[in-house]
Design a protein around this motif. Structure first.
Motif, PDB file in Angstrom:
ATOM      1  N   ALA A 100      69.682 -28.980  43.053  1.00 41.77           N
ATOM      2  CA  ALA A 100      69.872 -28.494  44.424  1.00 41.77           C
ATOM      3  C   ALA A 100      71.112 -29.036  45.112  1.00 41.77           C
ATOM      4  O   ALA A 100      71.611 -28.408  46.055  1.00 41.77           O
ATOM      5  CB  ALA A 100      68.646 -28.859  45.263  1.00 41.77           C
ATOM      6  N   ILE A 101      71.654 -30.185  44.672  1.00 42.73           N
ATOM      7  CA  ILE A 101      72.661 -30.863  45.481  1.00 42.73           C
ATOM      8  C   ILE A 101      73.965 -30.087  45.595  1.00 42.73           C
ATOM      9  O   ILE A 101      74.558 -29.997  46.679  1.00 42.73           O
ATOM     10  CB  ILE A 101      72.898 -32.311  44.973  1.00 42.73           C
ATOM     11  CG1 ILE A 101      73.876 -33.047  45.894  1.00 42.73           C
ATOM     12  CG2 ILE A 101      73.371 -32.324  43.534  1.00 42.73           C
ATOM     13  CD1 ILE A 101      73.456 -33.167  47.321  1.00 42.73           C
ATOM     14  N   ILE A 102      74.462 -29.516  44.498  1.00 41.23           N
ATOM     15  CA  ILE A 102      75.754 -28.831  44.597  1.00 41.23           C
ATOM     16  C   ILE A 102      75.654 -27.556  45.436  1.00 41.23           C
ATOM     17  O   ILE A 102      76.502 -27.332  46.312  1.00 41.23           O
ATOM     18  CB  ILE A 102      76.346 -28.580  43.198  1.00 41.23           C
ATOM     19  CG1 ILE A 102      76.787 -29.924  42.596  1.00 41.23           C
ATOM     20  CG2 ILE A 102      77.540 -27.624  43.267  1.00 41.23           C
ATOM     21  CD1 ILE A 102      77.250 -29.860  41.173  1.00 41.23           C
ATOM     22  N   PRO A 103      74.636 -26.712  45.258  1.00 37.50           N
ATOM     23  CA  PRO A 103      74.497 -25.591  46.200  1.00 37.50           C
ATOM     24  C   PRO A 103      74.367 -26.037  47.645  1.00 37.50           C
ATOM     25  O   PRO A 103      74.866 -25.364  48.556  1.00 37.50           O
ATOM     26  CB  PRO A 103      73.225 -24.883  45.716  1.00 37.50           C
ATOM     27  CG  PRO A 103      73.135 -25.215  44.268  1.00 37.50           C
ATOM     28  CD  PRO A 103      73.658 -26.612  44.155  1.00 37.50           C
ATOM     29  N   LEU A 104      73.731 -27.197  47.874  1.00 35.41           N
ATOM     30  CA  LEU A 104      73.616 -27.700  49.238  1.00 35.41           C
ATOM     31  C   LEU A 104      74.977 -28.152  49.763  1.00 35.41           C
ATOM     32  O   LEU A 104      75.316 -27.903  50.929  1.00 35.41           O
ATOM     33  CB  LEU A 104      72.615 -28.849  49.292  1.00 35.41           C
ATOM     34  CG  LEU A 104      72.278 -29.379  50.694  1.00 35.41           C
ATOM     35  CD1 LEU A 104      71.624 -28.290  51.542  1.00 35.41           C
ATOM     36  CD2 LEU A 104      71.354 -30.590  50.607  1.00 35.41           C
ATOM     37  N   GLN A 105      75.765 -28.816  48.928  1.00 33.68           N
ATOM     38  CA  GLN A 105      77.121 -29.184  49.322  1.00 33.68           C
ATOM     39  C   GLN A 105      77.919 -27.937  49.709  1.00 33.68           C
ATOM     40  O   GLN A 105      78.648 -27.929  50.716  1.00 33.68           O
ATOM     41  CB  GLN A 105      77.831 -29.918  48.184  1.00 33.68           C
ATOM     42  CG  GLN A 105      77.298 -31.294  47.879  1.00 33.68           C
ATOM     43  CD  GLN A 105      77.864 -31.853  46.584  1.00 33.68           C
ATOM     44  OE1 GLN A 105      78.347 -31.108  45.732  1.00 33.68           O
ATOM     45  NE2 GLN A 105      77.790 -33.165  46.420  1.00 33.68           N
ATOM     46  N   GLN A 106      77.788 -26.892  48.916  1.00 30.63           N
ATOM     47  CA  GLN A 106      78.554 -25.671  49.162  1.00 30.63           C
ATOM     48  C   GLN A 106      78.122 -24.980  50.451  1.00 30.63           C
ATOM     49  O   GLN A 106      78.960 -24.529  51.248  1.00 30.63           O
ATOM     50  CB  GLN A 106      78.419 -24.738  47.956  1.00 30.63           C
ATOM     51  CG  GLN A 106      79.075 -25.287  46.700  1.00 30.63           C
ATOM     52  CD  GLN A 106      78.722 -24.520  45.441  1.00 30.63           C
ATOM     53  OE1 GLN A 106      77.648 -23.907  45.350  1.00 30.63           O
ATOM     54  NE2 GLN A 106      79.589 -24.543  44.452  1.00 30.63           N
ATOM     55  N   SER A 107      76.825 -24.901  50.681  1.00 26.85           N
ATOM     56  CA  SER A 107      76.347 -24.252  51.902  1.00 26.85           C
ATOM     57  C   SER A 107      76.666 -25.097  53.130  1.00 26.85           C
ATOM     58  O   SER A 107      76.981 -24.562  54.205  1.00 26.85           O
ATOM     59  CB  SER A 107      74.848 -23.970  51.817  1.00 26.85           C
ATOM     60  OG  SER A 107      74.093 -25.173  51.749  1.00 26.85           O
ATOM     61  N   TYR A 108      76.600 -26.416  52.983  1.00 28.58           N
ATOM     62  CA  TYR A 108      76.969 -27.310  54.074  1.00 28.58           C
ATOM     63  C   TYR A 108      78.426 -27.086  54.466  1.00 28.58           C
ATOM     64  O   TYR A 108      78.749 -26.935  55.654  1.00 28.58           O
ATOM     65  CB  TYR A 108      76.730 -28.745  53.643  1.00 28.58           C
ATOM     66  CG  TYR A 108      77.333 -29.796  54.550  1.00 28.58           C
ATOM     67  CD1 TYR A 108      76.725 -30.148  55.747  1.00 28.58           C
ATOM     68  CD2 TYR A 108      78.511 -30.458  54.189  1.00 28.58           C
ATOM     69  CE1 TYR A 108      77.276 -31.122  56.582  1.00 28.58           C
ATOM     70  CE2 TYR A 108      79.058 -31.433  55.009  1.00 28.58           C
ATOM     71  CZ  TYR A 108      78.446 -31.755  56.196  1.00 28.58           C
ATOM     72  OH  TYR A 108      78.990 -32.713  57.012  1.00 28.58           O
ATOM     73  N   ALA A 109      79.314 -27.051  53.480  1.00 29.46           N
ATOM     74  CA  ALA A 109      80.729 -26.837  53.774  1.00 29.46           C
ATOM     75  C   ALA A 109      80.948 -25.498  54.465  1.00 29.46           C
ATOM     76  O   ALA A 109      81.697 -25.394  55.442  1.00 29.46           O
ATOM     77  CB  ALA A 109      81.543 -26.911  52.484  1.00 29.46           C
ATOM     78  N   ALA A 110      80.264 -24.463  53.979  1.00 27.71           N
ATOM     79  CA  ALA A 110      80.454 -23.119  54.531  1.00 27.71           C
ATOM     80  C   ALA A 110      79.967 -23.006  55.971  1.00 27.71           C
ATOM     81  O   ALA A 110      80.364 -22.077  56.690  1.00 27.71           O
ATOM     82  CB  ALA A 110      79.733 -22.100  53.654  1.00 27.71           C
ATOM     83  N   SER A 111      79.139 -23.937  56.413  1.00 26.60           N
ATOM     84  CA  SER A 111      78.574 -23.843  57.763  1.00 26.60           C
ATOM     85  C   SER A 111      79.537 -24.328  58.842  1.00 26.60           C
ATOM     86  O   SER A 111      79.260 -24.157  60.037  1.00 26.60           O
ATOM     87  CB  SER A 111      77.278 -24.663  57.842  1.00 26.60           C
ATOM     88  OG  SER A 111      77.536 -26.063  57.805  1.00 26.60           O
ATOM     89  N   TRP A 112      80.682 -24.912  58.457  1.00 26.56           N
ATOM     90  CA  TRP A 112      81.620 -25.426  59.443  1.00 26.56           C
ATOM     91  C   TRP A 112      82.584 -24.325  59.895  1.00 26.56           C
ATOM     92  O   TRP A 112      82.464 -23.186  59.466  1.00 26.56           O
ATOM     93  CB  TRP A 112      82.343 -26.655  58.896  1.00 26.56           C
ATOM     94  CG  TRP A 112      81.407 -27.828  58.838  1.00 26.56           C
ATOM     95  CD1 TRP A 112      80.416 -28.031  57.906  1.00 26.56           C
ATOM     96  CD2 TRP A 112      81.305 -28.907  59.761  1.00 26.56           C
ATOM     97  NE1 TRP A 112      79.725 -29.181  58.189  1.00 26.56           N
ATOM     98  CE2 TRP A 112      80.242 -29.738  59.324  1.00 26.56           C
ATOM     99  CE3 TRP A 112      82.001 -29.272  60.901  1.00 26.56           C
ATOM    100  CZ2 TRP A 112      79.870 -30.908  59.995  1.00 26.56           C
ATOM    101  CZ3 TRP A 112      81.638 -30.437  61.568  1.00 26.56           C
ATOM    102  CH2 TRP A 112      80.586 -31.233  61.118  1.00 26.56           C
ATOM    103  N   SER A 113      83.547 -24.671  60.740  1.00 27.22           N
ATOM    104  CA  SER A 113      84.293 -23.630  61.478  1.00 27.22           C
ATOM    105  C   SER A 113      85.810 -23.786  61.386  1.00 27.22           C
ATOM    106  O   SER A 113      86.447 -24.237  62.326  1.00 27.22           O
ATOM    107  CB  SER A 113      83.878 -23.688  62.953  1.00 27.22           C
ATOM    108  OG  SER A 113      82.498 -23.534  63.114  1.00 27.22           O
ATOM    109  N   PRO A 114      86.427 -23.370  60.276  1.00 32.41           N
ATOM    110  CA  PRO A 114      85.838 -22.915  59.016  1.00 32.41           C
ATOM    111  C   PRO A 114      85.558 -24.107  58.108  1.00 32.41           C
ATOM    112  O   PRO A 114      85.929 -25.241  58.418  1.00 32.41           O
ATOM    113  CB  PRO A 114      86.936 -22.033  58.432  1.00 32.41           C
ATOM    114  CG  PRO A 114      88.198 -22.703  58.897  1.00 32.41           C
ATOM    115  CD  PRO A 114      87.902 -23.238  60.277  1.00 32.41           C
ATOM    116  N   GLY A 115      84.914 -23.832  57.001  1.00 36.74           N
ATOM    117  CA  GLY A 115      84.654 -24.874  56.028  1.00 36.74           C
ATOM    118  C   GLY A 115      84.846 -24.345  54.624  1.00 36.74           C
ATOM    119  O   GLY A 115      84.714 -23.141  54.389  1.00 36.74           O
TER     120      GLY A 115
END
Length: 271
Positions: free
Chosen positions: A224-239
């Motif tokens: 789960a960790i790498i998909p979570l890293q990716q989704s976390y980054a994508a949630s920023w403005s921009p990320g």
């Protein structure tokens, strides 16, 4: 604390080098700043578990990469490096307060681009929600981040290994060199995630040592960790999330990748 570092002469002139200790909340913190320009870059060091390791030494290559174009500051958190020890377990408020008080004392109230390396990402997560108006960008360098706690919360981490496991939490907060309550750091930042500033973020992941291969937190966490890293980054403005040709110590093995991430943040922030 090493006695060879002098007290920083205050006030610090704009753009002047800083190399010494500053009293913050009754204890001395070691701080080093080089270069000039705005915003200031603040390097947040990883988990130090041996006496004598300093942020100034550990991040020398990264400072050299960034200093020609930016003002770069690094500091040792309380209990480690050249900074003074404090009694008891460090809370999120103490860790965030030290960073904020330190930068205010040396005459730099922000805004900052935070560079969180490894466990320094926890500090970046916490500072960003405590002082969103002082953060204009974040680079996570194969770093911990607050949303990781959601994996432990839903049982994806085996008993006995996560930061909120009672025994691990006690060791981190009472027996480690840093004496930080890591569980509280994660939760404190995650519970305040609605306060995150709307700023650019880059998550740099080590291609040669991905967490999914290296983690000891169990197979569910690893998946789960790498998909979570990716989704976390994508949630920023921009990320954005980027793999880097490096091991975990990206800051020393490939400092140019961190420099490129900082420059991208500055460019995005100026749009």
């Amino acid at each position: 604390m090493t006695e060879t570092l002098p007290e920083v002469s205050l006030p610090v002139a704009e753009g002047a080098d800083v190399d010494g200790v500053v009293a913050v909340e009754g204890h001395d913190l070691a701080v080093h700043c080089k270069g000039s320009g705005h915003p200031t870059l603040v390097i947040l060091h990883g988990w130090i578990d041996q006496p004598g390791i300093t942020s100034y030494g550990y991040y020398g290559a990264l400072t050299n990469e960034l200093e020609p174009d930016f003002r770069v500051c690094s500091y040792d958190r309380a209990n480690v490096g050249d900074s003074e020890a404090v009694p008891g377990t460090q809370t999120p408020e103490m860790v965030v307060g030290d960073l904020d008080g330190l930068m205010e004392t040396i005459g730099d109230p922000g805004p900052f681009i935070l560079i969180g390396q490894s466990a320094g990402g926890m500090v970046a997560s916490a500072y960003a929600v405590a002082h969103p108006g002082k953060v204009v960008g974040i680079v996570m360098v194969d770093a911990s981040f607050d949303e990781e706690i959601t994996l432990e919360d839903v049982g994806m981490v085996p008993d006995g290994v996560g930061p909120c496991d009672p025994e691990n939490r006690r060791r981190d907060g009472e027996e480690s060199l840093q004496k930080i309550d890591n569980c509280a750091m994660y939760k404190w930042a995650y519970e305040r995630r609605d306060l995150r500033p709307k700023v650019p973020l880059v998550y740099l992941a080590a291609e040669h040592a991905p967490w999914s291969d290296q983690t000891e937190l169990g197979p569910a966490y690893a998946e789960a960790i790498i998909p979570l890293q990716q989704s976390y980054a994508a949630s920023w403005s921009p990320g954005k999330f980027e793999w880097v040709d490096s091991g975990h110590d990206i800051h020393s093995e490939n400092p140019g990748a961190v420099g490129d991430a900082v420059r991208w943040i500055v460019k995005e922030g100026n749009k």
